[in-house]
Write a protein that holds these residues in place. Structure first.
Motif, PDB file in Angstrom:
ATOM      1  N   GLN A 142       0.834  -1.201   0.000  1.00  0.00           N
ATOM      2  CA  GLN A 142       0.000   0.000   0.000  1.00  0.00           C
ATOM      3  C   GLN A 142       0.872   1.256   0.000  1.00  0.00           C
ATOM      4  O   GLN A 142       2.025   1.223   0.446  1.00  0.00           O
ATOM      5  CB  GLN A 142      -0.924   0.017   1.214  1.00  0.00           C
ATOM      6  CG  GLN A 142      -0.186   0.209   2.541  1.00  0.00           C
ATOM      7  CD  GLN A 142      -1.108   0.712   3.642  1.00  0.00           C
ATOM      8  OE1 GLN A 142      -2.106   0.080   3.956  1.00  0.00           O
ATOM      9  NE2 GLN A 142      -0.761   1.854   4.213  1.00  0.00           N
ATOM     10  N   ALA A 143       0.317   2.313  -0.537  1.00  0.00           N
ATOM     11  CA  ALA A 143       1.003   3.618  -0.486  1.00  0.00           C
ATOM     12  C   ALA A 143      -0.062   4.691  -0.284  1.00  0.00           C
ATOM     13  O   ALA A 143      -1.212   4.515  -0.689  1.00  0.00           O
ATOM     14  CB  ALA A 143       1.769   3.875  -1.777  1.00  0.00           C
TER      15      ALA A 143
ATOM     16  N   THR B 285      -3.761   3.622  -1.623  1.00  0.00           N
ATOM     17  CA  THR B 285      -3.928   2.682  -2.733  1.00  0.00           C
ATOM     18  C   THR B 285      -3.385   1.341  -2.255  1.00  0.00           C
ATOM     19  O   THR B 285      -2.291   1.286  -1.684  1.00  0.00           O
ATOM     20  CB  THR B 285      -3.113   3.122  -3.972  1.00  0.00           C
ATOM     21  OG1 THR B 285      -3.632   4.346  -4.450  1.00  0.00           O
ATOM     22  CG2 THR B 285      -3.192   2.079  -5.093  1.00  0.00           C
ATOM     23  N   VAL B 286      -4.166   0.283  -2.458  1.00  0.00           N
ATOM     24  CA  VAL B 286      -3.683  -1.064  -2.124  1.00  0.00           C
ATOM     25  C   VAL B 286      -3.525  -1.819  -3.443  1.00  0.00           C
ATOM     26  O   VAL B 286      -4.447  -1.840  -4.268  1.00  0.00           O
ATOM     27  CB  VAL B 286      -4.675  -1.800  -1.194  1.00  0.00           C
ATOM     28  CG1 VAL B 286      -4.160  -3.210  -0.883  1.00  0.00           C
ATOM     29  CG2 VAL B 286      -4.866  -1.022   0.097  1.00  0.00           C
TER      30      VAL B 286
ATOM     31  N   SER C 117      -0.312   7.826  -5.287  1.00  0.00           N
ATOM     32  CA  SER C 117      -0.246   6.619  -4.457  1.00  0.00           C
ATOM     33  C   SER C 117      -0.205   5.366  -5.331  1.00  0.00           C
ATOM     34  O   SER C 117       0.450   4.376  -4.994  1.00  0.00           O
ATOM     35  CB  SER C 117      -1.432   6.569  -3.490  1.00  0.00           C
ATOM     36  OG  SER C 117      -2.635   6.819  -4.160  1.00  0.00           O
ATOM     37  N   GLY C 118      -0.885   5.418  -6.475  1.00  0.00           N
ATOM     38  CA  GLY C 118      -0.939   4.252  -7.372  1.00  0.00           C
ATOM     39  C   GLY C 118       0.430   3.894  -7.922  1.00  0.00           C
ATOM     40  O   GLY C 118       0.870   2.741  -7.836  1.00  0.00           O
ATOM     41  N   TYR C 119       1.125   4.867  -8.476  1.00  0.00           N
ATOM     42  CA  TYR C 119       2.438   4.571  -9.062  1.00  0.00           C
ATOM     43  C   TYR C 119       3.488   4.296  -7.978  1.00  0.00           C
ATOM     44  O   TYR C 119       4.388   3.482  -8.174  1.00  0.00           O
ATOM     45  CB  TYR C 119       2.884   5.703  -9.991  1.00  0.00           C
ATOM     46  CG  TYR C 119       2.144   5.667 -11.322  1.00  0.00           C
ATOM     47  CD1 TYR C 119       2.469   4.709 -12.280  1.00  0.00           C
ATOM     48  CD2 TYR C 119       1.119   6.549 -11.599  1.00  0.00           C
ATOM     49  CE1 TYR C 119       1.794   4.649 -13.491  1.00  0.00           C
ATOM     50  CE2 TYR C 119       0.422   6.504 -12.803  1.00  0.00           C
ATOM     51  CZ  TYR C 119       0.766   5.555 -13.738  1.00  0.00           C
ATOM     52  OH  TYR C 119       0.091   5.490 -14.932  1.00  0.00           O
TER      53      TYR C 119
ATOM     54  N   PHE D  49       4.248  -3.140   3.107  1.00  0.00           N
ATOM     55  CA  PHE D  49       3.579  -4.415   2.845  1.00  0.00           C
ATOM     56  C   PHE D  49       2.201  -4.479   3.471  1.00  0.00           C
ATOM     57  O   PHE D  49       1.983  -3.894   4.527  1.00  0.00           O
ATOM     58  CB  PHE D  49       4.327  -5.540   3.563  1.00  0.00           C
ATOM     59  CG  PHE D  49       5.314  -6.223   2.703  1.00  0.00           C
ATOM     60  CD1 PHE D  49       4.922  -6.822   1.516  1.00  0.00           C
ATOM     61  CD2 PHE D  49       6.631  -6.309   3.108  1.00  0.00           C
ATOM     62  CE1 PHE D  49       5.833  -7.479   0.733  1.00  0.00           C
ATOM     63  CE2 PHE D  49       7.556  -6.956   2.326  1.00  0.00           C
ATOM     64  CZ  PHE D  49       7.153  -7.545   1.144  1.00  0.00           C
ATOM     65  N   VAL D  50       1.294  -5.202   2.868  1.00  0.00           N
ATOM     66  CA  VAL D  50       0.007  -5.488   3.513  1.00  0.00           C
ATOM     67  C   VAL D  50      -0.054  -6.995   3.638  1.00  0.00           C
ATOM     68  O   VAL D  50       0.265  -7.709   2.708  1.00  0.00           O
ATOM     69  CB  VAL D  50      -1.163  -4.990   2.636  1.00  0.00           C
ATOM     70  CG1 VAL D  50      -2.493  -5.308   3.267  1.00  0.00           C
ATOM     71  CG2 VAL D  50      -1.039  -3.499   2.380  1.00  0.00           C
TER      72      VAL D  50
END
Ligand code: PMV
Length: 323
Positions: free
Chosen positions: A8-9, A43-44, A104-106, A321-322
């Motif tokens: 995730q970010a 974003t995950v 967050s996506g990139y 990490f998730v």
């Protein structure tokens, strides 16, 4: 090597904006920008290996060939990877309405590939690659407060972000994201920037003034001087939007609701409540304030009747990490 990772970010909000490229292909900015990484805007992304071609699922829906596919191909070349990827990605917040979902996506994508292949890339390298997916993404690889350096090298290798302060530096700081529209914006950031640079007479003046604000902003964040941070951020945002309003043809990303919220912030300030706004490439308004003023500001916003969703954000950490 792993066969799948989920990471995730967080999105980020620029206090001093990036608006304009000096190199379209390399995503090199005309100036520096400075942001706060925002929890809980997240974003995950799950990245798994795929046999024949990249497949991208956004919120569970299969997407046709997209910018992400092109970016993955470029990453494959840069990182010398042979595989194709299946990307399952989703945001906890509205996409493409000026909420930095591409950031967050990139950032998640680059961070995830680094984890999948255990490449051991530094955060500076992650920032370098993320920048070439979406400029603002190079700031989301850091938690807390990040500065994206303009860089001077032609290949863009020095145009990366650095962390100024981590997410614990100023825990009382809040950003209230007031969503007035879930719709995608009517002009892309890329097109908007290009039009402002090429046609707005106020563009380079804004760049100069904005650059001058950077050291003042860093000092104010360091000292947790909220009034100065808020004033600088609001003024810089107005300067950026002015370049749109003075473009040819002129355009605006604001709606009546955006104006209503800006007036509301002015009204709250007149009543002695310290709050300031900043707005990105969309109609939604982000209100900067301190934790103790949140209940009162929320109450006032509720009377407007135009806020569809209000997300209370605080400085967040970098990608992770998730399980
Ligand atoms: O990263 P992009 O191409 O979505 O551009 C983002 C530009 C702004 O959000 C308007 C400002 C910024 O610095 O994030």
């Amino acid at each position: 090597m792993k066969t799948s990772v989920t990471v995730q970010a967080h999105a980020n909000i620029a206090l001093i904006k990036y608006w304009g490229k000096r190199d379209e292909n390399l995503f090199l900015p005309t100036k520096r920008s400075l942001s706060i990484t925002l929890a809980p805007l997240t974003t995950v992304t799950t990245i798994s290996l795929c046999s024949k071609a990249h497949t991208i699922f956004f919120n569970g829906i299969l997407k046709p060939k997209s910018q992400i596919t092109t970016f993955l191909d470029r990453l494959k070349t840069w990182l010398k990877l042979d595989d194709y990827f299946c990307i399952n990605t989703g945001n906890t917040f509205p996409t493409a309405a000026g909420l930095a979902s591409s950031a967050s996506g990139y950032a998640a994508l680059v961070f995830g590939l680094n984890e999948l292949y255990q490449l051991g890339l530094s955060t500076q390298q992650l920032s370098l690659y993320a920048r070439q997916g979406s400029g603002s993404a190079c700031r989301s690889v850091f938690g807390g407060f990040a500065l994206w350096n303009k860089g001077i090298l032609a290949d863009g290798s020095d145009s990366v972000s650095q962390q100024l302060f981590d997410q614990h530096h100023w825990a009382e700081l809040r950003v209230l994201v007031a969503i007035v529209s879930h719709e995608e914006k009517n002009i892309s950031s890329r097109q908007g920037m290009m039009r402002a640079i090429t046609t707005s007479p106020s563009y380079w003046q804004w760049v100069e003034e904005s650059e001058q604000k950077i050291p003042l902003m860093i000092q104010a964040i360091h000292e947790k001087d909220f009034e100065t941070v808020g004033w600088l951020a609001e003024h810089d945002c107005l300067g950026m939007h002015h370049t749109m309003h003075t473009s040819k043809p002129s355009f605006t990303l604001w709606t009546n609701e955006t104006n209503k919220l800006m007036s509301c912030v002015y009204g709250l300030r007149n009543k002695g409540i310290a709050c300031f706004f900043t707005i990105d490439a969309g109609p939604n308004v982000k209100i900067l304030c301190l934790a103790h003023d949140v209940p009162c500001i929320k109450k006032e916003l509720a009377t407007l009747g135009c806020v569809k969703e209000l997300i209370e954000c605080a400085p967040g950490g970098g990608p992770r990490f998730v399980d």
